[in-house]
Design an enzyme around this catalytic site. Sequence first.
Site, PDB file in Angstrom:
ATOM      1  N   GLU A  41       0.837  -1.200   0.000  1.00 15.39           N
ATOM      2  CA  GLU A  41       0.000   0.000   0.000  1.00 15.39           C
ATOM      3  C   GLU A  41       0.877   1.256   0.000  1.00 15.39           C
ATOM      4  OE1 GLU A  41      -3.476   1.856   2.970  1.00 15.39           O
ATOM      5  OE2 GLU A  41      -2.167   0.239   3.652  1.00 15.39           O
ATOM      6  N   LYS A 112      -9.273   2.576  -2.096  1.00 13.34           N
ATOM      7  CA  LYS A 112      -9.499   1.959  -0.788  1.00 13.34           C
ATOM      8  C   LYS A 112     -10.870   2.353  -0.271  1.00 13.34           C
ATOM      9  CE  LYS A 112      -7.130   1.240   3.655  1.00 13.34           C
ATOM     10  NZ  LYS A 112      -5.908   1.550   4.432  1.00 13.34           N
ATOM     11  N   CYS A 152      -5.286  -3.118   2.263  1.00  9.80           N
ATOM     12  CA  CYS A 152      -5.105  -3.236   3.715  1.00  9.80           C
ATOM     13  C   CYS A 152      -6.412  -3.445   4.462  1.00  9.80           C
ATOM     14  CB  CYS A 152      -4.342  -2.027   4.248  1.00  9.80           C
ATOM     15  SG  CYS A 152      -3.484  -2.371   5.820  1.00  9.80           S
TER      16      CYS A 152
END
Length: 551
Positions: A41, A112, A152
């Site tokens: 990330e 994200k 994540c």
Amino acid sequence: MKIGVLQLNPVVGDIDGNAAKIVAAYRRATALGADLCMTPEMALTGYPPRDLLLYARFVERVGERALALARELADGPPLLLGAVEPNPGTGKQVFNCALWCEAGAIRKSVRKTLLPTYDVFDEARYFEPAPEGNERANIVEFNGRTLAVSICEDAWNDKDYWDARTYSRDPLEEAAAFGPDAILNLSASPLFLGKQRLREDMLGAVARKYGVPMVYANQTGGNDDLVFEGRSCAFGPDGRLVARAAGFTEDVLLVDLDDFSANAVADDDFAPEAETWRALVLGTRDYVRKSGFSTALVGLSGGIDSAVTACVAAEALGPENVTCVLMPSPYSSRGSVDDSLALAENLGVETLTLPIEPIMRSFETTLAEPFAGLAPDTTEENIQSRIRGNLLMALSNKRGSLLLTTGNKSELAVGYCTIYGDMSGGFAVISDVDKSSVFRLARWYNEHVGPNIPEPIITKPPSAELRPNQKDQDSLPDYAVLDAILALHVEHHKSRREIIAEGFDEPTVNRILDLVRFAEFKRRQAAPGIKLTPRSFGTGWRMPLACRRDL
């Protein structure tokens, strides 16, 4: 299909330097036969960039370099690149994204969805979450495969694993509707002790739930108070761990989605002391070097805290780059001086000895009139500590060396430390290691790394040696009791009543929690240190200073 997982140690803000790391790892992975490469990330920016993201030019530079990177790698397989991009719509100005770079262009951006705001995370401060409505937003088609891309936290909200949900959405559940052939997760997941076991158990459960392979790329290295352990890994459709990269170092992991028979799981040591040692060494090395220093100073007292800090520094930077400074006073025992010199000799570091008695006497003379009629107390003890702090900072200034402070978590919690004295310095190496753990770490170190710490340092009763026959336990409860109470209060958020209900003495609990509250102003001014526990006194600890808190 083979996926090259590029486990990188980026420098926050060094966009060009990070791009060079990505290219080097990409070339290595493709030479091994990777059909697709993926970074952690925000690998292009380093994680966490924090308020750098508030500068539009920084975000623009990331976009420019990402496109240049895609063009540079046009002759090879695709790269799934962790980066950020501007938000052209309403809301926060930036997206945390994974850019699919292929054939010289950025083919797709996967944004994200879940933005953590607990502990050290503050992503909602900067990022807009992926908008709802685009059902295939995190799906990429490649070589006849359907790949679900996540970032994540997007993988940490499975209601079956946690028996609850933190967020209203589950990006993996949304992606599962399209029948993906694999799940790819780009992460920058910081360490706390034992987290990798939890991480692997959770990711394996997710792979098993959806019946597809899962590939996880994690950042490694230290950035400010955070250490990222790496340990990128992959799981078969049955949830079995099939691959793991090395821990606490850069690595390239090749995962074959068509063959899980090979054992590509790197050997590792998950013992708490082993993880603590590796995290302290990596975190110290990266903080010193990423901050532009090459050498460090440690004030060596003959106690266990400064001994462990010196051992970490010597391992992290090389003994030739560490100077240990002895500053004996009239109250310093001969044994403490001899033990310090023996430790330094064992480590091979330079030593300087600067007795502080003459400076103490000058303070006594200067303060004789305003102190007349007042009995000696902790004021004089703190003066000794501040003399030492001044000497160390003078050496730091003159030599251009970073001063490492040596206080542990127990002392920092209750204020058993002197602000502008032993708290002086640029980095607090063991500030998230309680005193009991420092003793265990010292014994582990002598057994597994080298018998460098003299036994008396480990076995003698701890003392600040600021007055005759002083012992820590003159002022504090036994460390086993103190550390147990602190862990319940600081790391597990237990109140006085709850801690007393666990069987601890009420006056002791009240005293310790009062000390924690009164020491808040010191901790606010303390040097940053390495986070090892679920809750350290770092960026995840946000207590008010001027308050009345009845916990």
